[in-house]
Design a protein around this motif. Structure first.
Motif, mmCIF file in Angstrom:
data_model
loop_
_atom_site.group_PDB
_atom_site.id
_atom_site.type_symbol
_atom_site.label_atom_id
_atom_site.label_comp_id
_atom_site.label_asym_id
_atom_site.label_seq_id
_atom_site.Cartn_x
_atom_site.Cartn_y
_atom_site.Cartn_z
ATOM 1 N N VAL A 219 0.848 -1.193 0.000
ATOM 2 C CA VAL A 219 0.000 0.000 0.000
ATOM 3 C C VAL A 219 0.884 1.243 0.000
ATOM 4 N N ASN A 220 0.420 2.260 -0.667
ATOM 5 C CA ASN A 220 1.156 3.523 -0.737
ATOM 6 C C ASN A 220 0.704 4.404 0.423
ATOM 7 N N ALA A 221 1.108 4.028 1.617
ATOM 8 C CA ALA A 221 0.621 4.686 2.828
ATOM 9 C C ALA A 221 1.290 6.046 3.024
ATOM 10 N N PRO A 222 0.609 6.960 3.722
ATOM 11 C CA PRO A 222 1.146 8.312 3.950
ATOM 12 C C PRO A 222 2.160 8.347 5.084
ATOM 13 N N LEU A 223 3.173 7.501 4.982
ATOM 14 C CA LEU A 223 4.194 7.423 6.024
ATOM 15 C C LEU A 223 5.441 8.167 5.558
ATOM 16 N N PRO A 224 5.894 9.205 6.284
ATOM 17 C CA PRO A 224 7.100 9.937 5.884
ATOM 18 C C PRO A 224 8.293 9.005 5.734
ATOM 19 N N GLU A 225 9.135 9.315 4.762
ATOM 20 C CA GLU A 225 10.278 8.455 4.452
ATOM 21 C C GLU A 225 11.165 8.227 5.670
ATOM 22 N N GLN A 226 11.348 9.287 6.472
ATOM 23 C CA GLN A 226 12.234 9.156 7.636
ATOM 24 C C GLN A 226 11.668 8.244 8.715
ATOM 25 N N HIS A 227 10.371 7.896 8.613
ATOM 26 C CA HIS A 227 9.755 7.008 9.595
ATOM 27 C C HIS A 227 9.707 5.562 9.129
ATOM 28 N N ARG A 228 10.177 5.307 7.915
ATOM 29 C CA ARG A 228 10.163 3.938 7.421
ATOM 30 C C ARG A 228 11.336 3.158 8.013
ATOM 31 N N ASP B 232 9.525 -2.284 5.403
ATOM 32 C CA ASP B 232 9.805 -2.055 3.993
ATOM 33 C C ASP B 232 8.742 -2.742 3.138
ATOM 34 N N GLY B 233 8.164 -1.996 2.225
ATOM 35 C CA GLY B 233 7.133 -2.553 1.362
ATOM 36 C C GLY B 233 5.739 -2.217 1.825
ATOM 37 N N LEU B 234 5.575 -1.933 3.129
ATOM 38 C CA LEU B 234 4.294 -1.542 3.701
ATOM 39 C C LEU B 234 3.159 -2.440 3.215
ATOM 40 N N LEU B 235 3.201 -3.677 3.648
ATOM 41 C CA LEU B 235 2.147 -4.617 3.289
ATOM 42 C C LEU B 235 0.945 -4.433 4.213
ATOM 43 N N ALA B 236 -0.210 -4.261 3.624
ATOM 44 C CA ALA B 236 -1.432 -4.120 4.423
ATOM 45 C C ALA B 236 -1.648 -5.377 5.256
ATOM 46 N N LEU B 237 -1.963 -5.183 6.533
ATOM 47 C CA LEU B 237 -2.191 -6.307 7.431
ATOM 48 C C LEU B 237 -3.612 -6.220 7.977
ATOM 49 N N GLY B 238 -4.485 -7.047 7.427
ATOM 50 C CA GLY B 238 -5.867 -7.078 7.898
ATOM 51 C C GLY B 238 -5.986 -7.845 9.194
ATOM 52 N N THR B 239 -7.154 -7.764 9.789
ATOM 53 C CA THR B 239 -7.403 -8.507 11.019
ATOM 54 C C THR B 239 -8.159 -9.786 10.699
ATOM 55 N N GLU C 1 -8.624 6.198 5.316
ATOM 56 C CA GLU C 1 -8.903 4.821 4.907
ATOM 57 C C GLU C 1 -7.813 3.851 5.329
ATOM 58 N N PHE C 2 -6.620 4.395 5.598
ATOM 59 C CA PHE C 2 -5.525 3.547 6.066
ATOM 60 C C PHE C 2 -5.625 3.296 7.576
ATOM 61 N N GLY C 3 -6.385 4.146 8.278
ATOM 62 C CA GLY C 3 -6.381 4.089 9.736
ATOM 63 C C GLY C 3 -5.110 4.677 10.301
ATOM 64 N N PHE C 4 -4.603 5.711 9.629
ATOM 65 C CA PHE C 4 -3.305 6.282 10.004
ATOM 66 C C PHE C 4 -3.442 7.703 10.553
ATOM 67 N N ARG C 5 -4.059 8.600 9.791
ATOM 68 C CA ARG C 5 -4.177 9.987 10.232
ATOM 69 C C ARG C 5 -5.631 10.347 10.556
ATOM 70 N N PRO C 6 -5.856 11.144 11.609
ATOM 71 C CA PRO C 6 -7.215 11.598 11.922
ATOM 72 C C PRO C 6 -7.737 12.526 10.826
ATOM 73 N N VAL C 7 -9.007 12.372 10.489
ATOM 74 C CA VAL C 7 -9.641 13.278 9.531
ATOM 75 C C VAL C 7 -10.740 14.097 10.204
ATOM 76 N N SER C 8 -11.198 13.684 11.377
ATOM 77 C CA SER C 8 -12.166 14.464 12.149
ATOM 78 C C SER C 8 -12.126 14.003 13.597
ATOM 79 N N GLY C 9 -12.540 14.891 14.483
ATOM 80 C CA GLY C 9 -12.605 14.525 15.894
ATOM 81 C C GLY C 9 -11.270 14.176 16.506
ATOM 82 N N LYS C 10 -10.193 14.801 16.047
ATOM 83 C CA LYS C 10 -8.864 14.513 16.581
ATOM 84 C C LYS C 10 -8.765 14.956 18.048
ATOM 85 N N VAL C 11 -8.249 14.079 18.880
ATOM 86 C CA VAL C 11 -8.074 14.370 20.302
ATOM 87 C C VAL C 11 -6.600 14.165 20.656
#
Length: 468
Positions: A80-89, A94-101, A414-424
């Motif tokens: 997945v092309n996740a919104p993760l900054p390069e310095q945090h990889r 590596d590869g950022l494979l989606a991991l479902g439950t 949709e990734f469950g990564f960044r808040p889009v509303s109701g950030k606390v």
């Protein structure tokens, strides 16, 4: 409101400025000047009188437990092309494979709060819970993140949340401290009073499988009788007060004097409180006491209820085992099984006793886990992968104490990564907890090193949307 410490030499200041505390009465402030643990009226109208903080140390996976993401589920095992900054990889991501439950997360109760099948007992109390789905912290390492959750900062020794509550409200039982922490970790800064008087320090409690082991260290002295201890105690306190009189003002010495007095009174009050044998068999079964999987956390949660019922303002229970970097599908069910029943039992027990209405229960880890996999071995199949740390967004829940039950607040992308509303942010969470207790996070301050400090520093907004 900015104010100096509550000390006997500041009584004239208290008389002049007590109006700034709103409902906090002058006599309460004057009492606090001579006793830092005196019970005090809140600054604002309060919804809660006390807090129980259930800390899931290690970082529970929000996607596996509360916030499923169809996009990740559909892309399971694929890049997945996740919104993760390069310095945090990292190499392991590596590869950022989606991991479902692999365990369903379903709507529960009348409210539809989403909770995993891994938490069946929590699911049964869904309508009591206010689920925050977009909590945000600032550090992705356990130590600094846990420190921020407890103290508001990531790298300094500051007073913990429990110490601020103790300072603001005192204790409802003068035979007990205002702040107790059950099974604390090794970082004492997480329950430190820091520059607040020592009386507001968290008292650690450790429950052993051996009933004979003391729950609170050094509470009893087996080498001398009570009369000898009394004479020794009086002698030490006379010397302390003589030194304090010479210095006129010494907040730490005042705190030490009151800590010693509280400790002496605790010797009589605490043994009965930590003796769970007096609870009914039905209550022990409710918490899972006696069962190998749930006994430790069950005892801790039951003890938290007993301490809260006895007048302790802030009780924390730490539950380890949530750091799932590898084989999360194999490890997460074990962590859930150890905590699910005790935590849900606490809510049920508080409610049955009429205590939930004015007791705020908070459940959270220091951060969450990534929706993509982490393969520590670099060769394991994806079913054996784990998840990395994720402070950008995670889930926490609250119950009782004036929050709306059956509410889900906040959304992530949709990734469950960044808040889009109701950030606390954690500062917002702290501000809200204090607000529910009737404490204004902007006015609850202490002058230190030439400026006024507060739990939320210069940040924090009360999350009014979750207040009933």
């Amino acid at each position: 409101m900015n104010h100096p410490p509550f000390t006997t030499t500041r009584r004239s200041w208290l008389r002049q400025t007590s109006a700034g505390f709103g409902a906090m009465a002058l006599h309460g402030l004057l009492n606090a000047a001579s006793n830092p643990l005196a019970s005090r009226a809140p600054m604002l109208q309060s919804r809660a009188k006390r807090v129980i903080f259930l800390f899931m140390s290690g970082g529970p996976s929000q996607m596996d437990l509360f916030d499923p993401k169809p996009f990740i589920q559909q892309r399971h095992g694929k890049s997945v092309n996740a919104p993760l900054p390069e310095q945090h990889r990292h190499e392991s991501t590596d590869g950022l494979l989606a991991l479902g439950t692999d365990i369903p997360v379903r709507p529960r109760g009348q409210s539809g709060v989403t909770i995993s099948d891994l938490l069946p007992h929590t699911a049964a109390i869904a309508d009591e819970l206010c689920l925050l789905r977009a909590v945000h912290a600032d550090n992705n390492q356990h130590g600094p993140a846990a420190l921020q959750f407890h103290t508001g900062v990531t790298a300094e020794a500051r007073p913990s949340l429990g110490s601020w509550v103790s300072y603001g409200l005192g204790t409802e039982n003068q035979n007990l401290p205002a702040f107790l922490t059950i099974h604390p970790g090794i970082d004492t800064r997480n329950y430190s009073a820091s520059f607040l008087p020592a009386a507001h320090q968290g008292t650690p409690v450790t429950l052993s499988a051996k009933v004979s082991d003391p729950a609170i260290a050094f509470l009893t002295d087996q080498a001398s009788d009570e009369a000898t201890q009394r004479r020794r105690f009086d002698f030490i306190q006379r010397m302390n007060r003589r030194l304090l009189a010479q210095n006129d003002t010494d907040a730490r010495m005042e705190g030490m004097i009151h800590s010693l007095e509280t400790a002496f009174r605790m010797q009589a009050a605490t043994p009965d409180l930590v003796d769970l044998s007096k609870e009914t068999e039905a209550t022990k079964k409710l918490y899972g006491i006696g069962e190998k999987t749930t006994d430790k956390n069950g005892r801790a949660c039951l003890l938290a209820r007993r301490f809260s019922e006895a007048g302790v303002r802030f009780v924390q229970v730490t539950m380890d085992g949530w750091d799932h970097h590898g084989d999360i599908r194999g490890a997460l069910p074990k962590s859930c099984a150890a905590s699910d029943l005790p935590c849900a039992a606490l809510i049920r027990d508080l409610k049955s006793r009429g205590l939930l209405e004015d007791t705020l229960v908070v459940w959270s880890g220091e951060f969450g886990r990534t929706p993509w996999s982490q393969d520590l071995s670099r060769t394991a199949p994806i079913e054996k992968h784990g998840r990395e740390h994720q402070p950008e967004s995670f889930c926490a829940w609250m119950a009782g104490g004036g929050v709306k039950g059956g509410l889900m607040h906040g959304e992530t992308d949709e990734f469950g990564f960044r808040p889009v509303s109701g950030k606390v942010h954690l500062h917002d969470l702290h501000a809200t907890i204090l607000h529910l207790l009737g404490l204004d996070h902007e006015r609850l301050t202490w002058r230190h090193l030439g400026r006024d400090y507060r739990l939320t520093d210069v940040y924090g907004e009360v999350v009014k949307e979750i207040i009933a």
